[in-house]
Scaffold this active site. Structure first.
Site, mmCIF file in Angstrom:
data_model
loop_
_atom_site.group_PDB
_atom_site.id
_atom_site.type_symbol
_atom_site.label_atom_id
_atom_site.label_comp_id
_atom_site.label_asym_id
_atom_site.label_seq_id
_atom_site.Cartn_x
_atom_site.Cartn_y
_atom_site.Cartn_z
ATOM 1 N N ASP A 265 108.409 27.543 86.568
ATOM 2 C CA ASP A 265 107.333 26.731 85.994
ATOM 3 C C ASP A 265 106.053 26.861 86.820
ATOM 4 O O ASP A 265 104.963 27.081 86.283
ATOM 5 C CB ASP A 265 107.788 25.266 85.934
ATOM 6 N N ASP B 122 111.010 20.436 79.763
ATOM 7 C CA ASP B 122 110.773 19.296 80.656
ATOM 8 C C ASP B 122 111.645 18.102 80.294
ATOM 9 O O ASP B 122 111.699 17.126 81.039
ATOM 10 C CB ASP B 122 109.294 18.897 80.609
#
Length: 477
Positions: A332, A392
């Site tokens: 990420d 997420d």
């Protein structure tokens, strides 16, 4: 030196219809009012048949005291502005068929140019005529950006609800598995129903590599692969919605009539449920670009997808959770913060793919999206939605699910599950705080992973169960 602003257009009806459009201007050249109260309206003259590189391109007197829109090209912005000003125009709009970019020319030789200049999408000019008619009055203003958008609260509630419910559902499945261990007959029945997939450290690493390859492929071949992702999402979300609703319907003791087909029996209500789930996915696919309501259906399908993923994918131990969350944290951060130094346009690969690179109108359905509730130029020019990626929710959700299963196995009164869910909520709040301060897209896992991993580790250490928690095990009832 580009700034985002709003063109407020008003039609000639009673009461007049109004609509706002995105503009790009240069604040070094002109200062726009912050509210409509101080803005001056001008009648719009549509001259998009010309590029206004010569005064002879337009009839004399047609621009007098008006706002004029012309096409981009052939000469600089300031050359167009000087001609428009000399012909009596009070505002110049330059229509662009390509993506809006910064307005930047050498102002030194054009100090006499004082009228406001703004860049606007050509499609917005066409829309303006369709919606408001040919008699339109326009003005420009640039409201300050809001410090916080309340759509974040909705995103927060959706994310925490999904993670908590997914973890709880995984714990229910684990409890049923443990009960089945005591009965050989029930164990065989349960084995046939078992749909879980267990991640090992090797498959975790392979999964992260696939994620990296897929993201890079999407960046370079977005306009083709986006339709593949849309198709996969429709199929996966329809199946997930069916699994979620079937679990609820299974608890209802009425309407259990069955039909037999090909030596198999199936409940009639499940047939109707399958048809409903397929119809929901098809309706979303057809109307996915309808911003007024399609986001609601996408969020429902997305929540079902995340719930089913969290329940189905089992982490065997805390070790696998640490490897998965750690690698995806690096993934990420790299694709959000490091890739701008590698790409030609200096944009983050992660943010570009999430928003649709190079102005692509098709968006990836891998996010929870909620319309922004605070009105601003950014809402019109950039993203009218607040976004949170499925990853997420799913990635920390897998750790929450493992904590819930560990609670069930060790009969620890949900202490791991509750503490990890609270840690996820705290990490989400931290993400939003940093987002508001930095005014740029954030890799949410940068805040969610440390919060959830550290909290789970502290609980295990405090309860003196770190070894069991780390290695995992199949506990007998």
């Amino acid at each position: 030196a580009a700034d985002e602003g709003i063109l407020h257009a008003s039609g000639g009806g009673v009461p007049p219809a109004t609509k706002d459009y995105c503009i790009i201007y240069n604040s070094h050249w002109v200062s726009l009012p912050k509210t409509l109260d101080n803005a001056t309206f001008r009648t719009l003259e549509n001259l998009t048949s010309t590029v206004l590189c010569s005064p002879s391109e337009v009839p004399s007197g047609v621009m007098k005291d008006k706002a004029v829109v012309v096409m981009r090209g052939n000469c600089t912005f300031l050359e167009k502005a000087r001609i428009a000003q000399s012909l009596g125009a009070k505002m110049l709009l330059i229509a662009s068929k390509s993506k809006l970019s910064a307005i930047s020319d050498n102002k030194t030789d054009f100090e006499d140019v004082t009228l406001p200049i703004a860049l606007i999408r050509y499609n917005d000019i066409v829309d303006m005529q369709l919606v408001l008619g040919n008699e339109v009055n326009v003005t420009l203003y640039s409201p300050p950006l809001p410090e916080f958008d309340y759509s974040m609260v909705v995103i927060f509630l959706i994310a925490v609800f999904t993670v908590a419910l997914g973890g709880y559902w995984s714990g229910v499945a684990e409890l049923e598995n443990l009960k089945a261990v005591a009965s050989p007959g029930e164990r065989e029945t349960r084995r046939k129903k078992e749909e879980n997939v267990t991640f090992t450290p090797v498959t975790v690493i392979l999964f992260v590599v696939i994620c990296c390859v897929m993201l890079v492929l999407l960046y370079f071949f977005y306009k083709w692969l986006v339709y593949v992702i849309i198709s996969v999402f429709c199929l996966a979300s329809a199946m997930s919605l069916y699994n979620c609703l079937a679990a609820l319907i299974g608890e209802i003791p009425i309407g259990q009539c069955r039909v037999t087909c090909c030596n198999k029996t199936i409940e009639v209500r499940l047939i109707f449920l399958a048809a409903f789930c397929i119809a929901a996915a098809v309706v979303w696919a057809v109307f996915r670009n309808e911003d007024r309501w399609a986001w609601i259906l996408q969020d429902i399908l997305g929540v079902a997808f995340c719930l089913n993923f969290i329940k189905t994918l089992k982490m065997p131990n805390f070790k696998s959770c640490v490897i998965l969350l750690g690698l995806l944290l690096l993934y990420d951060v790299f694709f959000v913060f490091i890739t701008p130094f590698i790409t030609k346009n200096g944009a983050s690969i992660m943010v570009e793919v999430a928003a649709g690179p190079f102005g692509n109108s098709e968006k990836l359905p891998v996010v929870i999206r909620v319309p922004r509730l605070e009105h601003s130029a950014s809402t019109l020019c950039d993203l009218p939605f607040s976004l949170l990626g499925f990853g997420d929710i799913i990635v920390p959700g897998l750790l929450v699910a493992y904590c819930r299963r560990f609670d069930v196995q060790t009969r620890s009164s949900s202490v791991y599950y509750i503490s990890c869910t609270i840690a996820y909520a705290v990490g989400m709040v931290l993400t939003f705080v940093v987002l508001a301060l930095m005014k740029m897209g954030q890799p949410a896992l940068l805040y969610l992973v440390p919060c959830t991993l550290i909290t789970s580790s502290l609980v295990a250490w405090r309860r003196k169960e770190m070894k069991k928690f780390w290695k995992g095990s199949s506990y007998q009832v």
